[in-house]
Design a protein around this motif. Structure first.
Motif, PDB file in Angstrom:
ATOM      1  N   ARG B 110     -11.813   8.071  10.349  1.00  0.00           N
ATOM      2  CA  ARG B 110     -11.982   7.664   8.950  1.00  0.00           C
ATOM      3  C   ARG B 110     -10.645   7.183   8.391  1.00  0.00           C
ATOM      4  O   ARG B 110      -9.674   7.935   8.339  1.00  0.00           O
ATOM      5  CB  ARG B 110     -12.463   8.848   8.095  1.00  0.00           C
ATOM      6  N   THR B 111     -10.595   5.921   7.947  1.00  0.00           N
ATOM      7  CA  THR B 111      -9.369   5.370   7.371  1.00  0.00           C
ATOM      8  C   THR B 111      -8.967   6.172   6.124  1.00  0.00           C
ATOM      9  O   THR B 111      -9.817   6.522   5.317  1.00  0.00           O
ATOM     10  CB  THR B 111      -9.616   3.900   6.975  1.00  0.00           C
ATOM     11  N   VAL B 112      -7.658   6.441   5.985  1.00  0.00           N
ATOM     12  CA  VAL B 112      -7.183   7.147   4.774  1.00  0.00           C
ATOM     13  C   VAL B 112      -6.825   6.082   3.740  1.00  0.00           C
ATOM     14  O   VAL B 112      -5.682   5.627   3.664  1.00  0.00           O
ATOM     15  CB  VAL B 112      -5.955   8.034   5.086  1.00  0.00           C
ATOM     16  N   SER B 113      -7.810   5.679   2.940  1.00  0.00           N
ATOM     17  CA  SER B 113      -7.635   4.493   2.090  1.00  0.00           C
ATOM     18  C   SER B 113      -6.494   4.625   1.078  1.00  0.00           C
ATOM     19  O   SER B 113      -5.888   3.624   0.695  1.00  0.00           O
ATOM     20  CB  SER B 113      -8.952   4.121   1.401  1.00  0.00           C
ATOM     21  N   ASP B 114      -6.178   5.848   0.664  1.00  0.00           N
ATOM     22  CA  ASP B 114      -5.092   6.046  -0.306  1.00  0.00           C
ATOM     23  C   ASP B 114      -3.750   5.504   0.188  1.00  0.00           C
ATOM     24  O   ASP B 114      -2.907   5.110  -0.614  1.00  0.00           O
ATOM     25  CB  ASP B 114      -4.898   7.541  -0.593  1.00  0.00           C
ATOM     26  N   TYR B 115      -3.533   5.525   1.489  1.00  0.00           N
ATOM     27  CA  TYR B 115      -2.226   5.114   2.026  1.00  0.00           C
ATOM     28  C   TYR B 115      -2.222   3.674   2.549  1.00  0.00           C
ATOM     29  O   TYR B 115      -1.195   3.182   2.990  1.00  0.00           O
ATOM     30  CB  TYR B 115      -1.790   6.030   3.170  1.00  0.00           C
ATOM     31  N   VAL B 116      -3.388   3.011   2.526  1.00  0.00           N
ATOM     32  CA  VAL B 116      -3.474   1.667   3.114  1.00  0.00           C
ATOM     33  C   VAL B 116      -2.777   0.650   2.206  1.00  0.00           C
ATOM     34  O   VAL B 116      -3.003   0.627   1.000  1.00  0.00           O
ATOM     35  CB  VAL B 116      -4.949   1.253   3.330  1.00  0.00           C
ATOM     36  N   VAL B 117      -1.899  -0.188   2.799  1.00  0.00           N
ATOM     37  CA  VAL B 117      -1.244  -1.241   2.018  1.00  0.00           C
ATOM     38  C   VAL B 117      -1.678  -2.633   2.458  1.00  0.00           C
ATOM     39  O   VAL B 117      -1.441  -3.616   1.773  1.00  0.00           O
ATOM     40  CB  VAL B 117       0.300  -1.123   2.060  1.00  0.00           C
ATOM     41  N   ALA B 118      -2.303  -2.737   3.630  1.00  0.00           N
ATOM     42  CA  ALA B 118      -2.798  -4.038   4.106  1.00  0.00           C
ATOM     43  C   ALA B 118      -3.829  -3.811   5.206  1.00  0.00           C
ATOM     44  O   ALA B 118      -3.784  -2.804   5.908  1.00  0.00           O
ATOM     45  CB  ALA B 118      -1.646  -4.883   4.651  1.00  0.00           C
ATOM     46  N   THR B 119      -4.756  -4.755   5.332  1.00  0.00           N
ATOM     47  CA  THR B 119      -5.693  -4.702   6.456  1.00  0.00           C
ATOM     48  C   THR B 119      -5.767  -6.070   7.113  1.00  0.00           C
ATOM     49  O   THR B 119      -5.465  -7.087   6.488  1.00  0.00           O
ATOM     50  CB  THR B 119      -7.116  -4.291   6.023  1.00  0.00           C
ATOM     51  N   GLY B 120      -6.207  -6.104   8.363  1.00  0.00           N
ATOM     52  CA  GLY B 120      -6.280  -7.350   9.124  1.00  0.00           C
ATOM     53  C   GLY B 120      -4.902  -7.839   9.495  1.00  0.00           C
ATOM     54  O   GLY B 120      -3.938  -7.079   9.453  1.00  0.00           O
ATOM     55  N   ASP B 121      -4.778  -9.095   9.912  1.00  0.00           N
ATOM     56  CA  ASP B 121      -3.476  -9.621  10.320  1.00  0.00           C
ATOM     57  C   ASP B 121      -2.788 -10.234   9.119  1.00  0.00           C
ATOM     58  O   ASP B 121      -1.654 -10.388   9.000  1.00  0.00           O
ATOM     59  CB  ASP B 121      -3.642 -10.673  11.424  1.00  0.00           C
TER      60      ASP B 121
END
Lengths: 189, 121
Positions: B110-121
């Motif tokens: 499960r992705t921890v969305s709170d810490y995500v700053v970018a997705t994909g390339d």
């Protein structure tokens, strides 16, 4: 950077970026001469005289992808060495590689601590499986010399296709470095 | 003192395991180790990933280091790359966040969305 081991990590990353396949790291703690010396030698692409000079300029970087053209890694390391009555030398030859020699006066009050050498080396070794590292730690004190050598090429050969991130391998490298650092009294320099 | 004989034992054990479950790397983690990343604690982030892999015995995870990626204001930065999925980039990482990413994302998927700053390339 708070300590020498973080600067060392930064320098190792420079060597990797210069496509080095072999990186030799030497740390020499010479109490007799009151010197702490760090030598990093790589077989990367190297630099011509002009680039070599510019690498020590804080307003230059070789990272072409970057928008802001500043590179503080090398100038800050140089400054920290000079602040501790030390010296900073870089020699390079395009196509052959780069050698960096940084000296600190061991007892100087402005000398930064060596810091966590183990985590710098552990991360670099495991984080760059394509690079062979040769680590040499030497401690000279009151006529005694203790040294520690660690070559990752032999380890990789022994492991075959088992990756360096295999849990027991991480532990093995961590423990080997720990023992080497203890035996050469480098944990608290 | 650790010797090459110890490595031989490790290799035999690992090869035995790989016969059992196949030798594939399921997840690749890339820690940004540029100058600003290092200054912001990327080495401790790297170290925590290695500790967690070792403690949890994660044999199908690969961790590597890379240079600056132009996200200086969000350092330390970490990419999680999984086959057939979009790359996830986590930013402003520290050892505690790494532990959470290992449990949530690496182990439980499960992705921890709170810490995500970018997705994909």
């Amino acid at each position: 950077m708070q300590d020498i081991s973080l600067h060392l990590l930064d320098i190792i990353e420079n060597s990797v970026r210069a496509k080095a396949r072999n990186i030799k790291v030497r740390v020499i703690n010479n109490a007799e001469k009151n010197r702490l010396r760090i030598i990093v030698e790589d077989d990367g692409v190297g630099m011509d005289t002009q680039t070599l000079e510019r690498a020590q300029d804080p307003f230059y970087t070789s990272k072409a992808e970057r928008e802001k053209k500043v590179g503080l890694g090398i100038p800050l390391f140089k400054q920290n060495a000079e602040l501790a009555n030390g010296s900073f030398k870089m020699a390079s030859e395009p196509g052959f590689g780069t050698v960096l020699t940084v000296d600190f006066e061991l007892s100087n009050i402005d000398r930064m601590p060596l810091g966590n050498l183990k985590d710098t080396l552990l991360g670099s070794i495991i984080g760059h499986p394509e690079v062979d590292f040769s680590i040499h730690l030497t401690c000279r004190e009151r006529g005694h010399e203790q040294s520690f050598h660690f070559d990752t090429a032999a380890i990789k050969e022994e492991l075959g296709d088992i990756p360096l991130t295999y849990p027991d391998v991480i532990e093995y490298i961590d423990q080997s470095l720990f023992e080497g650092i203890q035996n050469t009294n480098m944990e608290d320099v | 003192m650790k010797t090459l004989a110890d490595l031989k034992k490790i290799r035999e054990k690992a090869q035995e395991e790989m016969k059992f479950r196949g030798g594939n790397v399921r997840i690749k983690i890339v820690v940004g180790m540029g100058t600003s990343g290092i200054a912001m604690g990327a080495r401790e982030v790297m170290k925590t990933f290695l500790e967690e892999i070792s403690n949890r015995n994660l044999t199908d995870v690969l961790v590597t280091q890379t240079g600056e990626k132009g996200l200086s204001s969000m350092e330390p930065v970490v990419d999680v790359i999984e086959d057939g999925k979009a790359k996830i980039t986590y930013g402003n990482m520290n050892p505690d966040k790494v532990k959470k990413v290992v449990v949530e994302h690496i182990v439980n998927g499960r992705t921890v969305s709170d810490y995500v700053v970018a997705t994909g390339d």
